[in-house]
Scaffold this active site. Structure first.
Site, mmCIF file in Angstrom:
data_model
loop_
_atom_site.group_PDB
_atom_site.id
_atom_site.type_symbol
_atom_site.label_atom_id
_atom_site.label_comp_id
_atom_site.label_asym_id
_atom_site.label_seq_id
_atom_site.Cartn_x
_atom_site.Cartn_y
_atom_site.Cartn_z
ATOM 1 N N HIS A 218 2.275 3.289 -8.883
ATOM 2 C CA HIS A 218 2.126 1.899 -9.287
ATOM 3 C C HIS A 218 3.020 1.479 -9.963
ATOM 4 O O HIS A 218 3.662 0.329 -10.101
ATOM 5 C CB HIS A 218 0.579 1.783 -10.066
ATOM 6 C CG HIS A 218 -0.421 2.207 -9.377
ATOM 7 N ND1 HIS A 218 -0.540 1.670 -8.116
ATOM 8 C CD2 HIS A 218 -1.493 2.776 -9.516
ATOM 9 C CE1 HIS A 218 -1.964 2.479 -7.610
ATOM 10 N NE2 HIS A 218 -2.343 3.069 -8.492
ATOM 11 N N ASP B 121 0.954 -1.102 -0.076
ATOM 12 C CA ASP B 121 -0.145 -0.028 -0.002
ATOM 13 C C ASP B 121 0.789 1.363 -0.008
ATOM 14 O O ASP B 121 1.870 1.278 0.412
ATOM 15 C CB ASP B 121 -0.909 0.173 1.408
ATOM 16 C CG ASP B 121 -2.053 0.915 1.059
ATOM 17 O OD1 ASP B 121 -2.359 1.477 -0.195
ATOM 18 O OD2 ASP B 121 -2.690 1.201 2.184
ATOM 19 N N LEU C 231 11.233 -20.103 -4.673
ATOM 20 C CA LEU C 231 10.292 -19.458 -3.993
ATOM 21 C C LEU C 231 8.849 -19.444 -4.552
ATOM 22 O O LEU C 231 9.015 -19.703 -5.695
ATOM 23 C CB LEU C 231 10.524 -17.762 -3.971
ATOM 24 C CG LEU C 231 9.583 -16.686 -3.420
ATOM 25 C CD1 LEU C 231 9.539 -16.689 -1.884
ATOM 26 C CD2 LEU C 231 9.910 -15.582 -4.245
HETATM 27 C C1 IPE Z 1 -5.325 -2.774 -0.393
HETATM 28 O O1 IPE Z 1 -4.954 -1.593 -0.327
HETATM 29 C C2 IPE Z 1 -5.505 -3.663 -1.508
HETATM 30 C C3 IPE Z 1 -4.061 -3.750 -2.154
HETATM 31 C C4 IPE Z 1 -2.888 -3.459 -1.630
HETATM 32 C C5 IPE Z 1 -4.247 -4.195 -3.611
HETATM 33 P P1 IPE Z 1 -6.135 -0.477 -0.341
HETATM 34 O O2 IPE Z 1 -5.199 0.905 -0.486
HETATM 35 O O3 IPE Z 1 -6.980 -0.711 -1.522
HETATM 36 O O4 IPE Z 1 -6.774 -0.386 0.831
HETATM 37 P P2 IPE Z 1 -7.965 0.525 1.587
HETATM 38 O O5 IPE Z 1 -9.110 0.272 0.581
HETATM 39 O O6 IPE Z 1 -7.263 1.692 1.940
HETATM 40 O O7 IPE Z 1 -8.401 -0.098 2.955
HETATM 41 C C1 IPE Z 2 -1.674 0.205 -3.334
HETATM 42 O O1 IPE Z 2 -1.386 1.445 -3.393
HETATM 43 C C2 IPE Z 2 -1.980 -0.471 -4.557
HETATM 44 C C3 IPE Z 2 -3.030 -0.808 -5.152
HETATM 45 C C4 IPE Z 2 -4.070 -0.997 -4.325
HETATM 46 C C5 IPE Z 2 -3.501 -1.419 -6.353
HETATM 47 P P1 IPE Z 2 -2.746 2.593 -3.316
HETATM 48 O O2 IPE Z 2 -2.989 2.852 -4.963
HETATM 49 O O3 IPE Z 2 -3.528 1.904 -2.586
HETATM 50 O O4 IPE Z 2 -1.821 3.789 -2.616
HETATM 51 P P2 IPE Z 2 -2.385 4.679 -1.432
HETATM 52 O O5 IPE Z 2 -3.190 4.295 -0.535
HETATM 53 O O6 IPE Z 2 -3.532 5.593 -2.474
HETATM 54 O O7 IPE Z 2 -1.384 5.718 -1.202
HETATM 55 MG MG MG Z 3 -4.118 2.390 -0.555
#
Ligand code: IPE
Ligand code: IPE
Ligand code: MG
Length: 264
Positions: free
Chosen positions: A42, A25, A136
């Site tokens: 990303h 995240d 792995l």
């Molecule tokens: C969780 O991250 C899902 C992934 C990392 C793929 P999110 O950024 O979507 O989670 P929430 O919605 O903030 O909890």
């Molecule tokens: C995690 O990073 C990647 C996915 C959920 C695909 P986020 O896109 O949720 O990044 P933040 O939480 O907005 O910083």
């Molecule tokens: Mg996120």
């Protein structure tokens, strides 16, 4: 082969975790901090994946599970979802051969029927190519939800063993139908990006996993940060419901403790 649940066996202390599960995240915030579009975060996130796969291989981790796209992430703006799908296609196209060279076995868990045919085909061929690899096991959770996983397992169990529910279900009956039945339960869970929640990741499997949260954003996560998490993990005492004294008792080896707790 399905492993005995890690809630019933005591992993050897002081080891590198056998199974690491990560919520990657913070990509969006990483980009935002730099005045870049979310997608740039990303893209950098994919580089972090490469680093962490290599680091886990080097450290002798057996299973690495990465949450790449949750069943809730479809709620994001269509443009971001489309770009994430493109990134997934690019990663499957470009990285699988490299994974194979490094003897990494690729698995994808989640409801992949929601992805377009091209992605489903790339997943199938990537899994097939790497199926016999013994280094792995890298699992990518894509359109994955922990609740979905439990429900699909239950549905399959009921289909294949119609009388099972009436006879009184046991955990070990459901476990083989969960989408990661090939892996032991995670020893260490890591969430980057500062949030302290599970966001519908591996709900069943995290029952006794050690939970590690770091403010570090995913694109900045590296081998050193992973090592910090491993060091924290080594400091945990995994009691699985028992007392410190029981675990410290020289008379009880981990296997005996598991036996005393009653397996199966
Ligand atoms: C969780 O991250 C899902 C992934 C990392 C793929 P999110 O950024 O979507 O989670 P929430 O919605 O903030 O909890
Ligand atoms: C995690 O990073 C990647 C996915 C959920 C695909 P986020 O896109 O949720 O990044 P933040 O939480 O907005 O910083
Ligand atoms: Mg996120």
């Amino acid at each position: 082969m399905t492993h005995v649940s890690s809630t019933q066996t005591i992993p050897q202390a002081g080891e590198v975790p056998r199974h690491v599960a990560i919520i990657m995240d913070g990509n969006g915030r990483w980009a935002h901090q730099r005045g870049l579009p979310r997608f740039a975060g990303h893209q950098r996130g994919v580089e972090a994946v490469r680093r962490i796969v290599r680091a886990c291989s080097d450290r002798g981790v057996g299973y690495l599970t990465l949450f790449a796209f949750s069943s809730e992430n479809w709620r994001r703006p269509a443009e971001e979802v489309a770009l994430l799908m493109q990134l997934f296609i690019a990663a499957l196209t470009n990285e699988v051969r490299k994974l194979h060279r490094n003897r990494v076995r690729l698995r994808v868990i989640g409801d992949i029927t929601r992805f377009d045919a091209k992605i489903q085909a790339l997943i199938a061929s990537g899994e097939q190519l790497t199926a016999a690899n013994t280094a792995l096991t890298l699992t990518i959770a894509a359109n994955y939800g922990g609740r979905w996983d439990i429900l699909q397992a239950l549905a399959r169990l009921c289909r294949e063993q119609p009388g099972a529910a009436a006879a009184g279900l046991h955990e070990t009956q459901l476990a083989p139908y969960l989408s990661m039945a090939y892996a032991p339960e995670p020893d260490l869970f890591i969430r980057t990006g500062g949030e302290q929640r599970v966001s519908n990741f591996l709900l069943w499997h995290l029952a006794y996993t050690e939970l590690y949260f770091t403010d570090r954003l995913w694109p900045d996560f590296d081998a050193e940060a992973l090592e910090t998490a491993f060091a924290w993990y080594r400091g945990r005492e995994r009691r699985f419901g028992r007392t410190s004294e029981q675990l410290e008792s020289a008379a009880l080896t981990p296997g005996q403790v598991a036996q005393a707790a009653g397996r199966g």
